[in-house]
Design a protein around this motif. Structure first.
Motif, mmCIF file in Angstrom:
data_model
loop_
_atom_site.group_PDB
_atom_site.id
_atom_site.type_symbol
_atom_site.label_atom_id
_atom_site.label_comp_id
_atom_site.label_asym_id
_atom_site.label_seq_id
_atom_site.Cartn_x
_atom_site.Cartn_y
_atom_site.Cartn_z
ATOM 1 N N SER A 53 -15.080 -0.021 -15.509
ATOM 2 C CA SER A 53 -13.666 -0.394 -15.621
ATOM 3 C C SER A 53 -13.345 -0.990 -16.992
ATOM 4 O O SER A 53 -12.200 -1.005 -17.411
ATOM 5 N N ASP B 137 -10.445 -6.513 2.582
ATOM 6 C CA ASP B 137 -9.379 -6.860 1.649
ATOM 7 C C ASP B 137 -8.703 -8.142 2.125
ATOM 8 O O ASP B 137 -9.177 -8.806 3.047
ATOM 9 N N LEU C 44 -10.647 -3.161 -9.737
ATOM 10 C CA LEU C 44 -9.554 -2.252 -9.454
ATOM 11 C C LEU C 44 -8.204 -2.945 -9.596
ATOM 12 O O LEU C 44 -7.171 -2.378 -9.288
ATOM 13 N N PRO D 264 -7.512 -10.521 -5.266
ATOM 14 C CA PRO D 264 -8.900 -10.928 -5.538
ATOM 15 C C PRO D 264 -9.114 -12.424 -5.312
ATOM 16 O O PRO D 264 -10.189 -12.848 -4.892
ATOM 17 N N ALA E 171 -15.705 -5.377 -6.991
ATOM 18 C CA ALA E 171 -14.905 -4.195 -6.666
ATOM 19 C C ALA E 171 -13.428 -4.563 -6.595
ATOM 20 O O ALA E 171 -12.570 -3.859 -7.129
ATOM 21 N N ALA E 172 -13.139 -5.684 -5.941
ATOM 22 C CA ALA E 172 -11.738 -6.112 -5.839
ATOM 23 C C ALA E 172 -11.168 -6.402 -7.221
ATOM 24 O O ALA E 172 -10.021 -6.084 -7.509
ATOM 25 N N THR F 199 -12.290 -3.777 -1.288
ATOM 26 C CA THR F 199 -11.199 -2.862 -1.591
ATOM 27 C C THR F 199 -10.566 -2.410 -0.295
ATOM 28 O O THR F 199 -11.250 -2.104 0.654
ATOM 29 N N ILE G 37 -5.408 -0.394 -2.734
ATOM 30 C CA ILE G 37 -6.174 0.254 -3.786
ATOM 31 C C ILE G 37 -6.446 1.707 -3.417
ATOM 32 O O ILE G 37 -6.325 2.609 -4.248
ATOM 33 N N ALA G 38 -6.757 1.944 -2.131
ATOM 34 C CA ALA G 38 -7.074 3.304 -1.693
ATOM 35 C C ALA G 38 -5.916 4.249 -1.969
ATOM 36 O O ALA G 38 -6.118 5.377 -2.431
ATOM 37 N N ASN H 136 -4.410 5.308 2.789
ATOM 38 C CA ASN H 136 -4.219 3.907 3.147
ATOM 39 C C ASN H 136 -4.463 3.653 4.628
ATOM 40 O O ASN H 136 -4.929 2.584 5.010
ATOM 41 N N LEU I 125 -13.347 3.663 0.307
ATOM 42 C CA LEU I 125 -12.907 2.389 -0.269
ATOM 43 C C LEU I 125 -12.711 1.338 0.813
ATOM 44 O O LEU I 125 -12.863 0.144 0.566
ATOM 45 N N SER J 151 0.812 -1.205 0.000
ATOM 46 C CA SER J 151 0.000 0.000 0.000
ATOM 47 C C SER J 151 0.852 1.265 0.000
ATOM 48 O O SER J 151 0.333 2.352 -0.177
#
Lengths: 151, 505
Positions: B486, B328, B161, B437, B157-158, B271, B275-276, B309, B265, B89
């Motif tokens: 996406s 996550d 991204l 994921p 979502a996972a 997420t 990702i954030a 994060n 997020l 992150s």
């Protein structure tokens, strides 16, 4: 780029294997129903990936060929790829047959040689220190019933 | 005011010597391991999980959570000093943090990221106090179909991204779901995909999977790339840390926006912190008046992702604890740790274990204050730590992973699973397939199947049940919109992600 085809095979295998369990119907699903759906879903995405990769390869084909030629100077390094994995396997095999301490020492030593710049002396020191540290923390402080030496 | 009751409950619960000690230990270890490149929160949690078996679940949870957000603080230090992310992150922090270090401004960079981390965390704490009880109450009205759709949203979502396109992300989700099927089918008792091995009857080990996919493959790729060689951090004196006024003025907006993005997020299941931080960076760059400054040591480029994060790391507890759906991959591990302790996360956790929940929130405040106080004076120690060559560290890390995995289950086959997932993880990395994921899919697999079955038993096989309930329908529509979005614009973060990876090599 084998990602697409490999995943496609995996999805197909799961789909096929699901039929060996009872499938049932939507209102009363058997143990095979959901895996069957998942196998089919994976096949779909895998096909998509394969398509995308093929498209990317065509559009960037020329560039890729050039990088391969320039990359011939690097020999394939097998040490960092094989030795860390082998160290884990060795740990698993030795833990219950030879004991905790031999397993830790063997694993550290094996993993240590994955990096060329590590000298044998350095690896020996690290192995000994790790064995003492982990025995103290896990066996004496946490009381996890490892057998330090099995033989 | 209910909020003040919660605060009171929390602080009363947390002020015991044992909990404070474990909180300190957790944040300290998280920070330490976060600083070291190649060991993130995931590996640290797995290694220290056995310790929590000797204390009550609330104490254990406080420690594990401390590791997670502590690692967010530590991760940026290696990014700034070595251009080598301490945790995934903080990879994006390299982009502007390392140029700042090259300009001799590593001290202010570390000061600013520390403060940004703290503020982002406090923002998430406020959300936990206000939104978590509402989320739990809402979740009580959820039926099986709603749960199913919520998990679909989280998984999508996972996947959407993911850095290398939504198709790869979704495929990994499917692989994870399939691996989640291994073991005994709870409804019929049939063994599925066990290949006749009794050791697989309880399913694959999530800790072994996490360690193989993230820990081991990370070590291999570090060794192969050789990125760890030839790097020596510059030393920093305590007085070098003070930022100039301009830095502070530039930071306030990005920190606030980063906190909001991170918290949002974090709450969204699927997420988390990594990702954030990417999204926050991309967002700052897009709205900036001087986008050209990014990548050259621009202050908003480090404080926005850092605030994000941390906010995400703590907000991620909202879906994990109130819905039973992990935010996550690290949260997935955390959730399985709770289940080992006999606590099934879900909408009733706040009601049935108020001490645990509010105590945890209170521990966030204490832990973050500790980190804020501890981080800066100890800067000399962190720099020293970074001078230890990676070639001495990785064999120890590898063995600690093995010992930790074995200590949790006392089953040597779990160590063999680490080996197998190590191979898989490395191949996946080569094929640009992301493990996060997949791990999320693995955890949610059995839950997803269970709710899918139950929804369809209740509706007598009518698939329309998923679109007739308003909650379920809106969640499915949101998932569809996310995929469409996406697909159309292959992830705003993709470009940034590749860039940072190149920088770190």
């Amino acid at each position: 780029m084998l990602a697409g085809p490999v995943l496609l095979l995996f999805g197909a295998a799961v789909f096929a294997a699901a039929w060996t369990y009872e499938i049932g119907e939507l209102r009363r699903m058997g143990p095979g129903y959901f895996p069957m759906l998942l196998g089919a879903t994976l096949c779909l995405f895998a096909a998509l990936i394969a398509l995308q990769d093929a498209k990317d390869r065509i559009s960037s084909g020329r560039r890729a060929r050039r990088t391969i030629r320039s990359g011939t100077g690097n020999r394939f390094q097998w040490r960092p790829r094989i030795l860390p994995l082998f160290a884990i396997l060795l740990f698993a095999m030795l833990l219950e047959t030879a004991g905790f301490v031999p397993a830790v020492i063997a694993a550290v030593a094996t993993a240590g040689f994955a990096e060329r710049s590590n000298s044998s002396l350095a690896i020996a020191v690290i192995a000994a220190a790790t064995a003492i540290f982990t025995s103290t923390v896990f066996v004496y402080l946490l009381g996890i019933p490892f057998r330090l030496f099995a033989v | 005011m209910a909020v003040f009751d919660h605060i009171a409950t929390g602080f009363t619960a947390v002020f015991t010597l044992q909990k404070l000690l474990y909180c300190f230990f957790g944040v300290f270890m998280g920070m330490l391991m976060g600083v070291l490149p190649g060991i993130g929160a995931m590996a640290t949690i797995s290694m220290l999980l056995p310790i929590t078996f000797y204390v009550s679940p609330d104490v254990g949870l406080i420690m594990l959570a401390g590791i997670y957000y502590g690692a967010q603080y530590g991760g940026s230090i290696a990014s700034i000093l070595l251009n080598l992310p301490g945790t995934p992150s903080s990879a994006i922090i390299c982009l502007d943090g390392y140029p700042m270090a090259k300009q001799g401004r590593a001290g202010p960079a570390i000061f600013l990221t520390t403060v940004a981390s703290f503020l982002g965390s406090m923002f998430a704490v406020i959300l936990l106090l206000t939104i978590a009880p509402l989320a739990a109450r809402l979740a009580l009205t959820f039926g099986a179909a709603d749960y199913f759709s919520l998990m679909i949203l989280g998984l999508v979502a996972a996947a959407s991204l993911a850095r290398h396109g939504v198709a790869r992300g979704l495929a990994m989700v499917a692989v994870g779901l399939i691996l989640g099927m291994v073991g005994t089918d709870v409804t019929s008792g049939t063994y599925r995909f066990t290949f006749g091995l009794l050791d697989l009857a309880d399913g694959l080990s999530i800790i072994a999977m996490a360690m193989g996919l993230f820990g081991v493959s990370e070590i291999i790729s570090n060794l192969v790339s050789g990125a760890h060689r030839r790097r020596v951090p510059q030393s920093i004196a305590f007085r070098d840390l003070v930022p100039v006024k301009k830095d502070l003025r530039q930071s306030s907006g990005p920190v606030a926006r980063g906190g909001i993005i991170g918290a949002f997020l974090g709450i969204l299941p699927g997420t988390g912190a990594s990702i954030a931080s990417f999204v926050a960076y991309g967002f700052e760059k897009r709205i900036s008046k001087v986008p050209g400054e990014f990548g050259k040591g621009h202050v908003p480029g480090i404080v926005a992702p850092e605030s994000a994060n941390n906010a995400a790391a703590q907000a991620a507890f909202i879906p994990t604890l109130t819905l039973g759906i992990p935010g996550d991959a690290v949260m997935a591990l955390m959730m399985s740790a709770l289940i080992i302790h006999g606590i099934q996360p879900g909408p009733t956790v706040i009601e049935s274990h108020p001490d645990l929940f509010w105590g945890l929130v209170a521990s966030f405040v204490i832990g973050n204050v500790l980190l804020l106080i501890m981080n800066l004076p100890l800067i000399g120690l962190w720099v020293k730590l970074l001078t230890i060559p990676y070639r001495y560290l990785y064999p120890v890390i590898l063995v600690l992973i093995c010992v930790g995995v074995y200590a949790v289950s006392s089953n040597v086959y779990d160590v063999v699973q680490v080996f197998l997932f190590g191979i898989v993880g490395y191949l996946m990395m080569r094929a640009k397939l992301e493990p996060a994921p997949m791990l999320l899919g693995f955890v949610l697999g059995p839950l997803l199947e269970d709710n899918f079955r139950r929804a369809l038993i209740l509706s007598r096989g009518e698939l329309s049940v998923f679109v007739e309930r308003p909650i379920s329908l809106s969640l499915l529509l949101a998932s569809a919109a996310l995929i469409a979005f996406s697909l159309r614009r292959p992830v705003a973060v993709a470009a940034d992600g590749d860039q940072s990876r190149e920088v770190s090599r």
